[in-house]
Design a protein around this motif. Structure first.
Motif, short mmCIF file in Angstrom:
data_model
loop_
_atom_site.label_atom_id
_atom_site.label_comp_id
_atom_site.label_asym_id
_atom_site.label_seq_id
_atom_site.Cartn_x
_atom_site.Cartn_y
_atom_site.Cartn_z
N CYS A 110 0.71 -1.46 -0.12
CA CYS A 110 0.05 0.15 0.13
C CYS A 110 0.70 1.30 -0.11
O CYS A 110 1.97 1.09 0.85
N TYR A 111 0.49 2.37 -0.69
CA TYR A 111 -0.54 2.25 -1.64
C TYR A 111 0.07 1.72 -2.87
O TYR A 111 1.16 1.65 -3.14
N ASP A 112 -0.94 0.90 -3.73
CA ASP A 112 -0.46 0.10 -4.73
C ASP A 112 0.07 0.95 -5.97
O ASP A 112 -0.56 0.90 -6.96
N LEU A 134 -1.22 1.00 -9.96
CA LEU A 134 -1.70 2.22 -10.69
C LEU A 134 -1.04 2.49 -12.06
O LEU A 134 -1.49 2.70 -13.17
N ASP A 191 -18.67 8.07 -14.57
CA ASP A 191 -19.08 9.36 -14.34
C ASP A 191 -17.96 10.40 -14.16
O ASP A 191 -16.92 10.21 -13.72
N THR A 236 -16.03 10.66 -10.97
CA THR A 236 -15.08 9.92 -10.92
C THR A 236 -13.98 10.00 -11.89
O THR A 236 -12.60 9.93 -11.60
N ASP A 281 -7.19 13.98 -11.11
CA ASP A 281 -6.46 14.37 -9.92
C ASP A 281 -5.24 13.07 -9.81
O ASP A 281 -4.10 13.55 -9.44
N ALA A 291 -1.38 14.25 -9.82
CA ALA A 291 -0.42 13.77 -8.77
C ALA A 291 0.91 13.58 -9.16
O ALA A 291 1.97 13.71 -8.83
N ASP A 295 -16.21 9.12 -1.67
CA ASP A 295 -14.84 9.82 -1.28
C ASP A 295 -15.08 10.72 -0.23
O ASP A 295 -16.20 11.20 0.41
N ASP A 342 -18.87 12.05 -2.52
CA ASP A 342 -19.49 11.59 -3.81
C ASP A 342 -19.30 10.14 -3.76
O ASP A 342 -18.19 9.59 -3.31
N HIS A 375 -18.67 6.66 -6.06
CA HIS A 375 -18.05 6.26 -7.34
C HIS A 375 -17.90 4.73 -7.45
O HIS A 375 -17.96 3.82 -6.47
N LEU A 430 -8.05 2.79 -9.98
CA LEU A 430 -8.31 3.29 -8.64
C LEU A 430 -8.86 2.30 -7.50
O LEU A 430 -8.42 2.48 -6.24
N LEU A 440 -6.00 0.82 -6.07
CA LEU A 440 -5.35 1.89 -5.22
C LEU A 440 -5.96 1.75 -3.72
O LEU A 440 -5.31 1.93 -2.61
N SER A 452 -5.47 0.85 1.45
CA SER A 452 -5.19 1.91 1.69
C SER A 452 -5.83 2.54 3.10
O SER A 452 -5.88 3.50 3.50
N THR A 461 -7.76 5.45 4.13
CA THR A 461 -7.17 6.87 3.49
C THR A 461 -7.36 7.49 2.36
O THR A 461 -7.33 8.88 2.47
N LEU A 462 -8.33 6.70 1.49
CA LEU A 462 -8.37 7.54 0.35
C LEU A 462 -9.92 7.56 -0.26
O LEU A 462 -10.44 7.98 -0.89
N LEU A 516 3.61 8.92 -3.08
CA LEU A 516 2.51 8.15 -2.20
C LEU A 516 1.79 9.46 -1.72
O LEU A 516 0.55 9.48 -1.62
N ASP A 536 1.72 12.54 -2.67
CA ASP A 536 0.86 13.20 -3.77
C ASP A 536 -0.34 12.49 -4.06
O ASP A 536 -1.55 12.95 -4.54
N VAL A 537 -0.25 11.14 -4.01
CA VAL A 537 -1.33 10.37 -4.33
C VAL A 537 -2.61 10.61 -3.48
O VAL A 537 -3.83 10.61 -3.74
N LYS A 538 -2.25 10.44 -1.99
CA LYS A 538 -3.08 10.79 -1.12
C LYS A 538 -3.68 12.24 -1.06
O LYS A 538 -4.87 12.26 -0.94
N ALA A 555 -4.15 13.89 -3.87
CA ALA A 555 -5.06 13.79 -5.11
C ALA A 555 -6.48 13.44 -4.67
O ALA A 555 -7.30 13.95 -5.02
N LEU A 556 -6.64 12.35 -3.60
CA LEU A 556 -8.05 11.80 -3.36
C LEU A 556 -8.38 12.52 -2.03
O LEU A 556 -9.56 12.38 -1.77
#
Lengths: 478, 478
Positions: free
Chosen positions: A202-204, A208, A444, A447, A453, A457, B190, B194, B196, B205, B208, B212, B215-216, B451, B453-455, B457-458
């Motif tokens: 994690c995070y994978d 990705l 959608d 998403t 995003d 990143a 999220d 929202d 998804h 995603l 990901l 996690s 956390t995402l 990692l 940055d990915v966090k 982003a979400l």
């Protein structure tokens, strides 16, 4: 993105090289300085070869780098970033979705010289650089009693890097899984030229990158899981008077407990195309043909599993032909492997869909797509990995004489059929440019924003293969 | 994060409820207004239960929501966001890394009431809400001749949501893979509320989100792949005078072509703990015990595969005991399943490592960790899924009388042993808070930044389970 934008284009910035052979665009000059002449292509005649994949033309790149190491990739990425030029990674370019066609003046990094491959039998792993041809992994693993299952139809030419970029599947993926299922670790170079080594933690992040078509980073090494090959394989072909019967046979065989290692479908038009090309004696009058392998370590069970499939085919109204030996099995599979070259003889170009739908929806989906084809001016064939519900409707066309907008519209209608039946746009070829516009139908808007995003990143300036997957964004359109 | 920060803490913002029963913190009041009294816990006595997982205490949450639908989750997320309160998702809280312990005043969303489960035999899929207990999936699939392989030791209490959050494994994961390998699609909410719906497309995603730890995003439904169960299973136990012999036996059995469905290891201290608890007649004087299952659809092959393992064990110096029948096999496996309760009798708390190292490094790693344990004042036991190289060194301690800093230091040293031998921090328990600080040793700084940055982003405001996985960041520390 409209189809005509993808037509053959040469570009403005990269003029002819000077008579002394030194490149006249600053990026090519800088790369030649850093990496040496042998690793950089800057002549137009050389660069022209790097504007297309197996089905689509793009924009001729400004320069092409042929790296021999991760360090070369880092140098190339840094030079491109400094020059503000986008980067397109490229394997064997046998892809079918436009994943490696540059959409603007770019640096192409072609990985064909990074062919390092090491087998670690005790760990059951292969460590491969991206330029390794897919089939070579199994060939190298074979003396150790191991194999690498993912087997895209192009596996004699496609590379591990390209397979990773598109998360390629193949006939064996119904039983054995796709490329990403075999990745234990990755090394990649990010858009800043930093090198990362990832395991499937994690995070994978590795997961990705797999299937991201070089839009998030450039994979420079992969640690791949190997498995012992099955000891026995049996093959049958069955043909049906109606396409729905084939889909029913598939569903009832699987419901009866069969897990075929391969389960392939060809429609009448596809069989006709292969037969015109190879004269294998395929049943031209059949509406649908299934090709099925079962495999395993016990000959009796493998045979019994094939019988389950044979019974399901017969019960659904199919005529069953079992391969008596390996040579007969090879002959049957030759038909499947020859689909792409056969179709190339019909029209010079094709739009190759890659939809996946629930197996239960297959009869309806195949019929609806055939009706769309019949109502269009185009030659349309269908085939695919039907065990997964993965269909490849192909629209054959000649871009010189036929309306590419109409091709795009028909492809869009096919995508909408898949989505309406709960399916997805891509099973194994990726989104590339070909299905990029359809992402708006499949995903959608909120998403899609999250996907943007994620892209931002990892690649804030959109320097990595811009214009792929997400339905917007060339490098200057941020 | 130092260990004492994890000690039992009540909090300041959430004062006692008013005498009329209405909550006096604004978030709890708002949630009660939106969702009704039955879905919101605001009394301190209720909230206290939601501050810990199976091994670690955190901060008592401001409020707890027990959603019954995705819409309830959306409402809770929006209320928390509006109040600026972080959100911690929670399953059965049987986790072993502090993944669900709040590190600051938070809203806990506990998924135990979202227990919807539907089996689709034809598609070989289960659609499960996050509160479904793991074992229930296989129980519901069984009448249809199907099973759900991931089998964390806690599968009688753990939930699908928790398994997804930690990407849980289990004894069967050597042959069959971990939770993430069985996920076809996910629904998640999220941080903005929202909803998804994701398939395993590019960008992956869904992959990901798996592992996690909330956390995402918050997973509210999963479509899980089911498989036909193997028809036959055979079991053996082997014990060894020296731990390296067990590791050698494992390597040579796998090299000989065996693919055991389970391959578990217990060291002497672990066997002793189980034996003290259950008196099963385990070999107390053995330095290492292996428990092995082989399985498949052909009884002879399953037996032959077990013999390969038996021969490898004997050749490495082990004593082999084959289970004659299912009852004997169950008795042997009862020892493995009882490790956690057995250890609970030794000390009230434990730090449970979850390292994964290459199989070839196992003898050295096991010996080095034992030496670290012997040199420490703590009781240390080792066991794990040795087929994958996944070891669980456990440090037993009493936080009332023993130095938790020293526990943390010892755990850190163990993590460094794994990293030095090319291993990773977590095989199946996740990083949580327990191994969070060790991420700096395991992941290089530039990759750690990616990692982050990915966090970001979400979850730009760090509102989802802040302080987990990445070695920094509570919600106010951005």
């Amino acid at each position: 993105m409209t189809p005509e934008k993808l037509a053959l284009t040469t570009n403005s910035r990269a003029r002819k090289p000077r008579s002394d052979g030194t490149p006249d665009n600053p990026l090519a000059a800088e790369l030649t300085r850093t990496l040496g002449h042998k690793k950089v292509l800057h002549h137009l005649s050389e660069r022209l070869n790097y504007r297309y994949d197996a089905i689509q033309f793009g924009v001729t790149p400004l320069a092409v780098v042929l790296p021999e190491s991760t360090a070369d990739v880092v140098a190339a990425v840094k030079a491109a970033k400094a020059a503000g030029v986008p980067i397109v990674g490229r394997g064997a370019a046998s892809g079918l979705s436009g994943g490696v066609t540059p959409l603007q003046e770019s640096l192409v990094i072609s990985f064909t010289r990074m062919t390092g491959l090491h087998i670690f039998p005790e760990r059951r792993e292969a460590v491969a650089q991206p330029g390794v041809v897919t089939l070579k992994v199994t060939e190298a693993a074979k003396p150790h009693g191991l194999m690498y299952p993912p087997d895209p139809a192009s596996f004699r030419t496609s590379t591990i890097g390209g397979n990773l970029g598109e998360n390629a599947g193949g006939p064996m993926c119904f039983k054995y899984g796709v490329t990403g299922d075999y990745v234990r670790a990755l090394e990649f170079v990010d858009v800043d030229g930093d090198v990362h080594r990832l395991t499937r933690d994690c995070y994978d992040l590795a997961g990705l990158l797999i299937g991201s078509e070089g839009t998030l980073g450039l994979i420079t090494e992969a640690t791949l899981r190997l498995i012992p090959p099955p000891k026995f394989t049996r093959t049958l072909m069955s043909h049906f008077a109606e396409v729905g019967q084939a889909a029913e046979a598939v569903s009832s065989a699987i419901a009866a407990g069969a897990v075929p290692s391969k389960l392939e479908f060809m429609d009448r038009a596809c069989v006709g195309a292969v037969e015109d090309y190879l004269h294998l004696g395929l049943p031209r009058d059949a509406d649908a043909v299934l090709l099925v392998d079962t495999d395993g370590d016990d000959a009796e069970i493998v045979a019994a599993e094939l019988e389950l499939v044979a019974q399901a085919c017969a019960a659904a109204g199919g005529t069953v032909r079992r391969a008596a030996n390996d040579a007969e099995a090879d002959a049957l599979w030759r038909a499947r492997r020859s689909i792409s070259p056969s179709l190339g003889r019909i029209r010079p170009q094709r739009m190759n869909e890659d939809i996946v739908v629930p197996r239960s929806a297959l009869p309806d989906v195949v019929r609806e797509i055939r009706a769309l084809g019949d109502a269009s001016p185009f030659h349309l064939v269908q085939f695919g990995h039907i065990g997964d519900g993965n269909l490849h409707p192909n629209i054959m066309f000649d871009p010189r004489t036929e309306d590419t907008h109409a091709v795009h519209d028909l492809a869009h209608k096919i995508a909408l059929v898949a989505i309406r039946h709960g399916g997805v746009l891509s099973g194994e070829h990726g989104i590339g440019t070909m299905k990029r516009d359809f992402m708006r139908d499949a995903v959608d808007p909120v998403t899609l924003n999250v996907l943007r995003d994620v892209k931002r990143a990892l690649d804030p300036a959109n320097g990595l293969n811009p214009g792929k997957i997400l339905p917007d964004l060339l490098m200057d359109e941020r």
